[in-house]
Design a protein around this motif. Structure first.
Motif, PDB file in Angstrom:
ATOM      1  N   GLY A 190       0.821  -1.209   0.000  1.00  0.00           N
ATOM      2  CA  GLY A 190       0.000   0.000   0.000  1.00  0.00           C
ATOM      3  C   GLY A 190       0.851   1.253   0.000  1.00  0.00           C
ATOM      4  O   GLY A 190       0.549   2.231  -0.715  1.00  0.00           O
ATOM      5  N   TYR A 191       1.903   1.255   0.797  1.00  0.00           N
ATOM      6  CA  TYR A 191       2.809   2.405   0.835  1.00  0.00           C
ATOM      7  C   TYR A 191       3.466   2.618  -0.528  1.00  0.00           C
ATOM      8  O   TYR A 191       3.619   3.763  -0.992  1.00  0.00           O
ATOM      9  N   THR A 192       3.820   1.525  -1.207  1.00  0.00           N
ATOM     10  CA  THR A 192       4.447   1.632  -2.525  1.00  0.00           C
ATOM     11  C   THR A 192       3.469   2.194  -3.550  1.00  0.00           C
ATOM     12  O   THR A 192       3.849   3.000  -4.415  1.00  0.00           O
ATOM     13  N   ARG A 193       2.212   1.803  -3.459  1.00  0.00           N
ATOM     14  CA  ARG A 193       1.193   2.398  -4.339  1.00  0.00           C
ATOM     15  C   ARG A 193       1.068   3.898  -4.051  1.00  0.00           C
ATOM     16  O   ARG A 193       0.940   4.713  -4.970  1.00  0.00           O
ATOM     17  N   GLN A 194       1.083   4.248  -2.787  1.00  0.00           N
ATOM     18  CA  GLN A 194       1.023   5.662  -2.395  1.00  0.00           C
ATOM     19  C   GLN A 194       2.141   6.451  -3.051  1.00  0.00           C
ATOM     20  O   GLN A 194       1.928   7.557  -3.554  1.00  0.00           O
ATOM     21  N   CYS A 195       3.344   5.881  -3.074  1.00  0.00           N
ATOM     22  CA  CYS A 195       4.504   6.559  -3.663  1.00  0.00           C
ATOM     23  C   CYS A 195       4.449   6.608  -5.181  1.00  0.00           C
ATOM     24  O   CYS A 195       5.195   7.366  -5.806  1.00  0.00           O
ATOM     25  N   SER A 196       3.559   5.809  -5.780  1.00  0.00           N
ATOM     26  CA  SER A 196       3.482   5.704  -7.238  1.00  0.00           C
ATOM     27  C   SER A 196       2.409   6.598  -7.837  1.00  0.00           C
ATOM     28  O   SER A 196       2.140   6.524  -9.040  1.00  0.00           O
ATOM     29  N   ILE A 197       1.782   7.448  -7.024  1.00  0.00           N
ATOM     30  CA  ILE A 197       0.795   8.399  -7.529  1.00  0.00           C
ATOM     31  C   ILE A 197       1.502   9.439  -8.401  1.00  0.00           C
ATOM     32  O   ILE A 197       2.542   9.973  -8.025  1.00  0.00           O
ATOM     33  N   LEU A 198       0.929   9.721  -9.562  1.00  0.00           N
ATOM     34  CA  LEU A 198       1.538  10.652 -10.515  1.00  0.00           C
ATOM     35  C   LEU A 198       1.086  12.086 -10.252  1.00  0.00           C
ATOM     36  O   LEU A 198      -0.101  12.341 -10.018  1.00  0.00           O
ATOM     37  N   VAL A 199       2.033  13.009 -10.321  1.00  0.00           N
ATOM     38  CA  VAL A 199       1.765  14.432 -10.122  1.00  0.00           C
ATOM     39  C   VAL A 199       2.579  15.250 -11.118  1.00  0.00           C
ATOM     40  O   VAL A 199       3.494  14.742 -11.767  1.00  0.00           O
ATOM     41  N   THR A 200       2.253  16.537 -11.206  1.00  0.00           N
ATOM     42  CA  THR A 200       3.069  17.507 -11.928  1.00  0.00           C
ATOM     43  C   THR A 200       3.586  18.535 -10.920  1.00  0.00           C
ATOM     44  O   THR A 200       3.160  18.546  -9.759  1.00  0.00           O
ATOM     45  N   VAL A 201       4.471  19.423 -11.364  1.00  0.00           N
ATOM     46  CA  VAL A 201       4.959  20.456 -10.447  1.00  0.00           C
ATOM     47  C   VAL A 201       3.833  21.385 -10.005  1.00  0.00           C
ATOM     48  O   VAL A 201       3.822  21.860  -8.866  1.00  0.00           O
ATOM     49  N   GLU A 202       2.872  21.636 -10.902  1.00  0.00           N
ATOM     50  CA  GLU A 202       1.755  22.485 -10.507  1.00  0.00           C
ATOM     51  C   GLU A 202       0.899  21.815  -9.439  1.00  0.00           C
ATOM     52  O   GLU A 202       0.434  22.465  -8.499  1.00  0.00           O
ATOM     53  N   ASP A 203       0.695  20.495  -9.564  1.00  0.00           N
ATOM     54  CA  ASP A 203      -0.013  19.756  -8.516  1.00  0.00           C
ATOM     55  C   ASP A 203       0.688  19.935  -7.175  1.00  0.00           C
ATOM     56  O   ASP A 203       0.046  20.220  -6.149  1.00  0.00           O
ATOM     57  N   LEU A 204       2.007  19.743  -7.166  1.00  0.00           N
ATOM     58  CA  LEU A 204       2.753  19.855  -5.917  1.00  0.00           C
ATOM     59  C   LEU A 204       2.645  21.248  -5.319  1.00  0.00           C
ATOM     60  O   LEU A 204       2.489  21.408  -4.100  1.00  0.00           O
ATOM     61  N   SER A 205       2.724  22.270  -6.164  1.00  0.00           N
ATOM     62  CA  SER A 205       2.664  23.632  -5.636  1.00  0.00           C
ATOM     63  C   SER A 205       1.296  23.927  -5.031  1.00  0.00           C
ATOM     64  O   SER A 205       1.195  24.617  -4.005  1.00  0.00           O
ATOM     65  N   ILE A 206       0.235  23.393  -5.625  1.00  0.00           N
ATOM     66  CA  ILE A 206      -1.112  23.613  -5.088  1.00  0.00           C
ATOM     67  C   ILE A 206      -1.302  22.830  -3.793  1.00  0.00           C
ATOM     68  O   ILE A 206      -1.900  23.334  -2.823  1.00  0.00           O
ATOM     69  N   MET A 207      -0.809  21.593  -3.750  1.00  0.00           N
ATOM     70  CA  MET A 207      -0.892  20.808  -2.524  1.00  0.00           C
ATOM     71  C   MET A 207      -0.156  21.505  -1.378  1.00  0.00           C
ATOM     72  O   MET A 207      -0.644  21.580  -0.245  1.00  0.00           O
ATOM     73  N   ALA A 208       1.024  22.040  -1.691  1.00  0.00           N
ATOM     74  CA  ALA A 208       1.799  22.740  -0.665  1.00  0.00           C
ATOM     75  C   ALA A 208       1.130  24.049  -0.267  1.00  0.00           C
ATOM     76  O   ALA A 208       1.160  24.436   0.909  1.00  0.00           O
ATOM     77  N   ALA A 209       0.526  24.736  -1.232  1.00  0.00           N
ATOM     78  CA  ALA A 209      -0.168  25.985  -0.909  1.00  0.00           C
ATOM     79  C   ALA A 209      -1.351  25.734   0.015  1.00  0.00           C
ATOM     80  O   ALA A 209      -1.724  26.603   0.811  1.00  0.00           O
ATOM     81  N   THR A 210      -1.944  24.544  -0.060  1.00  0.00           N
ATOM     82  CA  THR A 210      -3.019  24.189   0.872  1.00  0.00           C
ATOM     83  C   THR A 210      -2.480  24.115   2.298  1.00  0.00           C
ATOM     84  O   THR A 210      -3.131  24.572   3.242  1.00  0.00           O
ATOM     85  N   LEU A 211      -1.284  23.553   2.456  1.00  0.00           N
ATOM     86  CA  LEU A 211      -0.647  23.577   3.773  1.00  0.00           C
ATOM     87  C   LEU A 211      -0.372  25.011   4.201  1.00  0.00           C
ATOM     88  O   LEU A 211      -0.631  25.392   5.349  1.00  0.00           O
ATOM     89  N   ALA A 212       0.167  25.819   3.279  1.00  0.00           N
ATOM     90  CA  ALA A 212       0.485  27.213   3.598  1.00  0.00           C
ATOM     91  C   ALA A 212      -0.755  27.975   4.039  1.00  0.00           C
ATOM     92  O   ALA A 212      -0.677  28.888   4.865  1.00  0.00           O
ATOM     93  N   ASN A 213      -1.917  27.574   3.507  1.00  0.00           N
ATOM     94  CA  ASN A 213      -3.188  28.214   3.818  1.00  0.00           C
ATOM     95  C   ASN A 213      -3.831  27.652   5.078  1.00  0.00           C
ATOM     96  O   ASN A 213      -5.007  27.918   5.327  1.00  0.00           O
TER      97      ASN A 213
END
Length: 410
Positions: A190-213
């Motif tokens: 399950g952890y390996t599947r979690q690590c295999s989720i595909l993202v882009t840099v824009e996805d990462l920036s939005i996910m991080a901005a949610t933390l920032a918010n």
């Protein structure tokens, strides 16, 4: 006019593109075959503006960048007290794949190393939870954070699972000490599947901005995490996100961050921005070489260090439209977020004749915020607008717009 922020990000990429040091993650066959020349950078502000440059459409597996977000899910599912019973929050000072256990409690030292991340995945939804439902839990959460439906790369998953002996050994050790209550093989899969989720840099920036918010997704305005969970995650990222280089990173760069062996790097500044970067070649610590240097450049140019003093004053942007003139007002200590919002407002300007930038309420500009404000005025002038400036304290200091031209002082 068009906002110049993507142009600046492209300049950062161009400056670092010749750095071909490091290598792809050769111990995972699917990652070893990645295109090493891909390079991308994205920033999302707390107000929801996303700016990017480079290979922004390139998808890559999230890998260890999943750890802080899965840690957040574990806290929401089980409560912080229960999570801390199984996973500590101390920096390990060791590589990501070391079995760092507290000698007294046998807990993994933090959730950013593999042992702690495996334990966090095992906490999702509760003891004896269905393994597929745990994977669905993180995929659903990550998709909400990114604002779009994400997916798992099965080729990466199979490639990693075939080389997961070290993680399996750690999981069995965690099972022995009572940190894992479920089957180690199921949890590691399950952890390996979690690590295999595909993202882009824009996805990462939005996910991080949610933390920032503080847990509020900046585009959808949905509260996804509670504020205390967001704070906990950002704190652990600050002290442990960059593994055995965490202390050097925090003091030099000052952006709480998390890296992944596919070449991704995510960073967050509370109340300001989320940042995503991607380049597959890794340094000796397992962090992307060029993405790491891009973060260093952003921190230097934009004054993004977490502990940079701001005199406790906030920056504010306002706009007032009159018949023939539009006034843009700035207040406080102006940093990247307010400057980016200013450029967005300038881009939407409907003034028929003149635009006025009023900085009479500004205490200071960071270097990049000053450059952004002046570039906005320069582009408005190129759009045949009459550009005015009200700067009684001269906080913009020599506000030339190129070609020997200056805005008209009022």
């Amino acid at each position: 006019m068009q906002t110049p922020i993507p142009d600046y990000l492209a300049e950062v990429l161009d400056k670092l593109r010749d750095d071909v040091s490091g290598a792809t993650a050769d111990y995972i066959p699917e990652l070893a075959n990645a295109n090493p020349d891909q390079f991308a950078l994205a920033i999302t502000t707390a107000t929801g503006g996303t700016y990017s440059a480079g290979d922004t459409n390139a998808e890559f597996s999230i890998q260890s960048i999943s750890k802080p977000f899965a840690y957040a899910a574990a806290i929401m599912d089980r409560g912080l007290d229960r999570v801390i019973e199984s996973i500590g929050v101390e920096p390990s000072g060791e590589a990501f794949n070391e079995l760092s256990l507290d000698p007294e409690t046998n807990r993994p030292k933090n959730p950013m190393i593999n042992a702690g991340a495996i334990a966090a995945h095992g906490l999702l939804l509760g003891d004896k939870a269905d393994p597929e439902e745990r994977v669905a839990r993180v995929l659903e959460l990550f998709s909400r954070l990114a604002g779009r439906q994400l997916r798992i790369d099965d080729k990466v998953f199979q490639s990693e699972l075939e080389t997961a002996d070290h993680n399996l050994a750690m999981a069995h050790m965690l099972k022995k000490y009572g940190i894992l209550n479920d089957d180690p093989h199921e949890v590691v899969a399950g952890y390996t599947r979690q690590c295999s989720i595909l993202v882009t840099v824009e996805d990462l920036s939005i996910m991080a901005a949610t933390l920032a918010n503080g847990g509020v997704q900046p585009r959808t305005r949905e509260r996804i995490l509670d504020a205390d969970t967001a704070r906990q995650v950002m704190s652990v990222m600050a002290v442990a996100g960059m593994y055995d280089g965490a202390g050097d990173w925090l003091t030099r760069v000052g952006i709480p961050a998390k890296s992944g062996v596919a070449g991704g790097l995510v960073g967050v500044l509370p109340d300001q921005v989320g940042i995503g970067a991607f380049s597959p070649r890794l340094d000796k610590h397992g962090n992307s070489q060029r993405a790491r240097r891009a973060f260093e450049q952003l921190s230097k140019d934009m004054g993004m260090h977490l502990f940079a003093p701001s005199n406790g004053r906030l920056d504010v942007v306002d706009v007032k439209l009159e018949t023939l003139k539009e006034t843009f007002s700035l207040q406080g200590n102006v940093q990247f977020t307010a400057a980016a919002e200013l450029l967005d407002l300038m881009e939407k300007s409907t003034a028929q004749n003149a635009v006025l930038l009023d900085v009479s309420g500004v205490y200071s500009f960071t270097d990049v915020a000053r450059r952004m404000a002046l570039e906005g005025l320069r582009r408005l002038r190129l759009d045949k607008r009459h550009v005015l400036l009200h700067d009684p304290w001269q906080v913009l200091a020599d506000p030339h717009l190129g070609d020997g031209l200056y805005p008209e002082n009022v």
